[in-house]
Design a protein around this motif. Structure first.
Motif, mmCIF file in Angstrom:
data_model
loop_
_atom_site.group_PDB
_atom_site.id
_atom_site.type_symbol
_atom_site.label_atom_id
_atom_site.label_comp_id
_atom_site.label_asym_id
_atom_site.label_seq_id
_atom_site.Cartn_x
_atom_site.Cartn_y
_atom_site.Cartn_z
ATOM 1 N N GLU A 6 0.832 -1.198 0.000
ATOM 2 C CA GLU A 6 0.000 0.000 0.000
ATOM 3 C C GLU A 6 0.872 1.255 0.000
ATOM 4 O OE1 GLU A 6 -2.093 -2.982 2.865
ATOM 5 O OE2 GLU A 6 -0.045 -2.309 2.431
ATOM 6 N N SER A 7 0.306 2.324 -0.526
ATOM 7 C CA SER A 7 0.953 3.627 -0.479
ATOM 8 C C SER A 7 -0.111 4.712 -0.543
ATOM 9 C CB SER A 7 1.954 3.798 -1.623
ATOM 10 O OG SER A 7 1.306 3.708 -2.885
ATOM 11 N N GLY A 8 0.278 5.933 -0.239
ATOM 12 C CA GLY A 8 -0.617 7.070 -0.366
ATOM 13 C C GLY A 8 -1.183 7.616 0.923
ATOM 14 N N GLY A 9 -0.890 6.973 2.047
ATOM 15 C CA GLY A 9 -1.376 7.474 3.313
ATOM 16 C C GLY A 9 -0.664 8.749 3.715
ATOM 17 N N GLY A 10 -1.195 9.403 4.739
ATOM 18 C CA GLY A 10 -0.594 10.632 5.217
ATOM 19 C C GLY A 10 -1.492 11.361 6.182
ATOM 20 N N LEU A 11 -1.141 12.609 6.449
ATOM 21 C CA LEU A 11 -1.876 13.474 7.361
ATOM 22 C C LEU A 11 -2.651 14.511 6.567
ATOM 23 C CD1 LEU A 11 -2.487 14.595 10.215
ATOM 24 C CD2 LEU A 11 -0.351 15.901 10.018
ATOM 25 N N VAL A 12 -3.960 14.571 6.799
ATOM 26 C CA VAL A 12 -4.805 15.544 6.122
ATOM 27 C C VAL A 12 -5.771 16.170 7.115
ATOM 28 C CG1 VAL A 12 -4.680 14.399 3.872
ATOM 29 C CG2 VAL A 12 -6.510 13.812 5.473
ATOM 30 N N GLN A 13 -6.280 17.343 6.761
ATOM 31 C CA GLN A 13 -7.298 17.996 7.575
ATOM 32 C C GLN A 13 -8.669 17.413 7.283
ATOM 33 O OE1 GLN A 13 -7.021 22.386 8.094
ATOM 34 N NE2 GLN A 13 -5.417 22.251 6.536
ATOM 35 N N ALA A 14 -9.563 17.510 8.254
ATOM 36 C CA ALA A 14 -10.937 17.086 8.038
ATOM 37 C C ALA A 14 -11.510 17.776 6.809
ATOM 38 C CB ALA A 14 -11.786 17.394 9.265
ATOM 39 N N GLY A 15 -12.213 16.998 5.994
ATOM 40 C CA GLY A 15 -12.763 17.505 4.750
ATOM 41 C C GLY A 15 -11.862 17.303 3.553
ATOM 42 N N GLY A 16 -10.627 16.895 3.783
ATOM 43 C CA GLY A 16 -9.677 16.690 2.713
ATOM 44 C C GLY A 16 -9.816 15.332 2.056
ATOM 45 N N GLN A 82 -10.107 5.869 -3.290
ATOM 46 C CA GLN A 82 -10.226 7.318 -3.267
ATOM 47 C C GLN A 82 -11.069 7.711 -2.068
ATOM 48 O OE1 GLN A 82 -8.898 9.760 -5.411
ATOM 49 N NE2 GLN A 82 -9.676 11.126 -3.811
ATOM 50 N N MET A 83 -10.519 8.532 -1.189
ATOM 51 C CA MET A 83 -11.184 8.920 0.044
ATOM 52 C C MET A 83 -11.418 10.425 0.024
ATOM 53 S SD MET A 83 -9.138 6.567 2.822
ATOM 54 C CE MET A 83 -7.620 7.500 2.614
ATOM 55 N N ASN A 84 -12.679 10.824 0.028
ATOM 56 C CA ASN A 84 -13.058 12.231 0.041
ATOM 57 C C ASN A 84 -13.811 12.559 1.319
ATOM 58 O OD1 ASN A 84 -12.029 12.529 -2.613
ATOM 59 N ND2 ASN A 84 -13.996 11.926 -3.505
ATOM 60 N N SER A 85 -13.926 13.849 1.606
ATOM 61 C CA SER A 85 -14.656 14.321 2.784
ATOM 62 C C SER A 85 -14.227 13.575 4.040
ATOM 63 C CB SER A 85 -16.167 14.176 2.562
ATOM 64 O OG SER A 85 -16.586 14.905 1.427
ATOM 65 N N LEU A 86 -12.938 13.488 4.242
ATOM 66 C CA LEU A 86 -12.402 12.704 5.352
ATOM 67 C C LEU A 86 -12.779 13.306 6.701
ATOM 68 C CD1 LEU A 86 -8.979 11.814 3.794
ATOM 69 C CD2 LEU A 86 -10.612 10.149 4.716
ATOM 70 N N LYS A 87 -13.007 12.416 7.655
ATOM 71 C CA LYS A 87 -13.388 12.772 9.011
ATOM 72 C C LYS A 87 -12.343 12.247 9.991
ATOM 73 C CE LYS A 87 -18.254 12.029 7.776
ATOM 74 N NZ LYS A 87 -19.484 11.259 8.103
ATOM 75 N N PRO A 88 -12.225 12.860 11.170
ATOM 76 C CA PRO A 88 -11.274 12.344 12.159
ATOM 77 C C PRO A 88 -11.482 10.869 12.480
ATOM 78 C CG PRO A 88 -11.996 14.516 12.811
ATOM 79 C CD PRO A 88 -12.832 14.131 11.611
ATOM 80 N N GLU A 89 -12.715 10.389 12.460
ATOM 81 C CA GLU A 89 -12.982 8.994 12.748
ATOM 82 C C GLU A 89 -12.512 8.040 11.652
ATOM 83 O OE1 GLU A 89 -17.175 10.904 12.237
ATOM 84 O OE2 GLU A 89 -15.181 11.549 12.848
ATOM 85 N N ASP A 90 -12.047 8.571 10.516
ATOM 86 C CA ASP A 90 -11.437 7.749 9.481
ATOM 87 C C ASP A 90 -9.979 7.427 9.787
ATOM 88 O OD1 ASP A 90 -13.743 7.670 7.767
ATOM 89 O OD2 ASP A 90 -13.240 9.685 7.070
ATOM 90 N N THR A 91 -9.420 8.037 10.812
ATOM 91 C CA THR A 91 -8.029 7.806 11.175
ATOM 92 C C THR A 91 -7.807 6.335 11.527
ATOM 93 O OG1 THR A 91 -7.668 10.062 11.956
ATOM 94 C CG2 THR A 91 -6.217 8.359 12.832
#
Length: 126
Positions: A6-16, A82-91
């Motif tokens: 796997e690849s592509g993970g990282g740190l994003v803000q909510a909604g990203g 593809q992950m859109n509208s990310l939320k903190p609970e997706d961590t």
């Protein structure tokens, strides 16, 4: 033997948004269903999404429906999330997995998957 990375993970803000990739190598087969799972600290591993061997059918957990999209490119031996509208609970740590495709009744069953990647960390800040 099949290897998944796997690849592509990282740190994003909510909604990203983020797009995860899962590259397969080794003795790959086109007739494998592929799934994405995630596990947060102190929680059970949970099913996220799956796609059948041809890419013609997809299945999602209710918690991500409408926000995440799973796809595959068999010519490249790669599956995407593809992950859109990310939320903190997706961590969570997100892992891809493969199983011989016996039908969608097995897509959510962790024990049915033969091959697993090492996982990639997704962190969503609030």
């Amino acid at each position: 033997q099949v290897q998944l990375v796997e690849s592509g993970g990282g740190l994003v803000q909510a909604g990203g948004s983020l797009r995860l990739s899962c590259a397969a190598s080794g003795r790959t087969s086109r007739r494998y269903a592929m799934g994405w799972f995630r596990q947060a600290p102190g929680k059970e591993r949970e099913f996220v999404a799956a796609i059948n061997w041809s890419g013609g059918s997809t299945y999602y957990a209710d918690s991500v429906k409408g926000r995440f999209t799973i796809s595959r490119d068999n010519a490249k031996n790669t599956v995407y999330l593809q992950m859109n509208s990310l939320k903190p609970e997706d961590t969570a740590v997100y892992s891809c997995a493969g199983q011989p495709d016996r039908g969608r009744q097995y897509y959510t069953a962790t024990r049915r998957y033969d091959y697993w990647g090492q996982g990639t960390q997704v962190t969503v800040s609030s």
